[in-house]
Structure formats: C-alpha cells, structure tokens
Write an enzyme that holds these catalytic residues in place. Sequence first.
Site, mmCIF file in Angstrom:
data_model
loop_
_atom_site.group_PDB
_atom_site.id
_atom_site.type_symbol
_atom_site.label_atom_id
_atom_site.label_comp_id
_atom_site.label_asym_id
_atom_site.label_seq_id
_atom_site.Cartn_x
_atom_site.Cartn_y
_atom_site.Cartn_z
ATOM 1 C CG HIS A 70 175.223 110.324 31.079
ATOM 2 N ND1 HIS A 70 174.411 111.089 31.888
ATOM 3 C CD2 HIS A 70 175.457 111.070 29.962
ATOM 4 C CE1 HIS A 70 174.144 112.239 31.286
ATOM 5 N NE2 HIS A 70 174.772 112.253 30.124
ATOM 6 C CG HIS A 130 178.915 119.643 33.346
ATOM 7 N ND1 HIS A 130 179.058 120.833 34.062
ATOM 8 C CD2 HIS A 130 179.160 119.959 32.048
ATOM 9 C CE1 HIS A 130 179.353 121.800 33.230
ATOM 10 N NE2 HIS A 130 179.425 121.308 32.011
ATOM 11 C CG ASN A 163 182.251 123.857 30.931
ATOM 12 O OD1 ASN A 163 182.721 124.983 30.802
ATOM 13 N ND2 ASN A 163 181.038 123.664 31.426
ATOM 14 N NE ARG A 191 182.410 129.026 28.782
ATOM 15 C CZ ARG A 191 181.747 128.521 29.804
ATOM 16 N NH1 ARG A 191 181.971 127.269 30.176
ATOM 17 N NH2 ARG A 191 180.877 129.250 30.478
ATOM 18 C CG HIS A 250 179.942 120.835 47.587
ATOM 19 N ND1 HIS A 250 179.801 121.612 46.463
ATOM 20 C CD2 HIS A 250 178.737 120.225 47.778
ATOM 21 C CE1 HIS A 250 178.565 121.488 45.990
ATOM 22 N NE2 HIS A 250 177.901 120.648 46.762
ATOM 23 C CG HIS A 267 161.113 123.342 32.596
ATOM 24 N ND1 HIS A 267 162.360 123.604 32.079
ATOM 25 C CD2 HIS A 267 160.964 121.986 32.546
ATOM 26 C CE1 HIS A 267 162.932 122.464 31.723
ATOM 27 N NE2 HIS A 267 162.110 121.468 31.992
#
Length: 297
Positions: A123, A133, A135, A137, A167, A197
Amino acid sequence: MSAEMKAEKAEAAAWFRTLRDQIVAKFEALEDSHDTGPLSDQAPGRFEVSETKRAAEDDADAGGGLMSVMRGGRVFEKVGVNVSEVYGTLGERAQNAMADRKGIPGMKDDPRFWASGISLVAHMQNPHVPAVHMNTRMFWTPHTWWFGGGSDLNPCIEYDEDTAHFHAQQKKHLKPHGGLLHPKLKAWADEYFYIPHRNRARGVGGIFMDDRNSGDWERDFALTQDIGRAFLPAFVPLVEKRRVQDWSEADKEAQLIHRGLYAEYNLVYDRGTKFGLETGHDANAVLMSLPPMAKWI
C-alpha cells in the site's frame, strides 16, 4: 518421484526465500532513491523482520516463516513481504474444503500437509502509485501436490499505460511456457480478483493460477518461478514514474475508499486468508495484507 518429495519441497521453499530477499532489497532501494517529490524529505523506510510460527494443538513443530513489514516510508505507507513453510495435519474444516473444492480423495485417512510460499501486498503513500499484490506457493499432501499464485495491480487512480506495462511484463515472462498461457491466467485473475457484492473487480487484473499440477513438477515449478520473476519488472517502473507526482486531498480520499474494497475482498473471499487462519498460522502474518488506513462510504 517420491511421495514425500523432500528435495522438491526444499528447492521450492529456498526459491521463495530468494525471491523475498530480492524484493525486500529492491523496495528498500526505492526508499533510498526517492530524493525528490512528495515525502522525499522523510527518512527512508526499512523493513522490520520477525519470525512467525504456526500453532499446533500438540505443541509440535509446525513450521513458520518470516514476516517483513515496512510502515511509514517515503514511498511505501505499508508493505509486507512474508515467506512461510508450514506443515502438520489439516483440521476437519480444511480437510472438507480440500475434498470438496479439489476433489482430493483420502484426505480424512491421511490429512498431512506441507505448504510454502511468498505473499506480498504493498500500500503506497502516493495515490498515483498503484497498490499491488503478489504471491506464489507450493502445496503438498500425500495424495497430490500443486502450485498456485500470481500478481495483480490495484490502482485507485488508473493510468492506461501503467496497466499495459504491467500486463506486458507478465506476458513476456510467461511466453516461454506457451503462447496460450498468458490469456488463460489473465482471464483467471479477472475472475478470481472480483468482488461479487460490489459487482466490480478490485483492480485492473494481472495473472493467477491455482491447482497447477501438469504431472511434471520441474515444468510447473519453472512456471511458478517466472510468475515471481515477472513481479519486479512489472511493478517497479510504475513506482519510479509515479512517486514524484503531487497529490490532492481528493486523490487521497479516492485511495482510502479504494483500500476499503481491497480489505473487503481479502476478508470475505481470499482463499489464502481463510486457509492461513483455519490452519493456525500467525494471524498478524495472515492479515498483513490489510491497509494501514481505509474508508467506506
């Protein structure tokens, strides 16, 4: 390949740690080089590093990791770069989730697991610099293994050229793995990083994959590494370009409201957040992704 995959696990965990070290060093270098523009008169930020532990019911060694967080820097308002290597036995809820979502047979008979990865959320101080963001794994059970992860850009003030650069770098790094892979992982990110939502995406997308097991561990691990390698060249030029721009109170307000969307997504939908909390990993590390300040309207 042995069922335990000891060498492969060690290789994957070492790679995630190497990537973590590269990113931490580069982010501190960005703090040092910010010598003009907003907040350039502040002291450069530095990461605070602490060990994390996974809680186990029987107090057995269940692994852990490193949590590296920088707060209040010149460029980064809050950024976390975590690595972990955890193992043990999945609880009933996690067993059921694996059996239902991934169709893994035998989880109740042998619910052992091992997981390692890197997780990053940044941030930014300047609203013109996008949040981001990333990640990657690896997950193992006695029944199967897979890789997952990706990265996505989350600007509150969108610049088409920044989105295009992000991109393009991802596409470049995925090209050696086949021309059809980038469109597939880009579409997957659009679907995954969506807030139902709110009827909107949380950002401008990126790439994402889960349950990656082609049967060729080396091939899938190489893909996972290139997803990680794409991150710095995709993100750092955007930071260097935008961090010198002045911002208004309206810009900061837009940033705080956009962060509210990010927090909603991570707390309601993100699989990694749910898995980390359900399996007893350090709650501060799991919730590292939350912004330092946010607003809702």
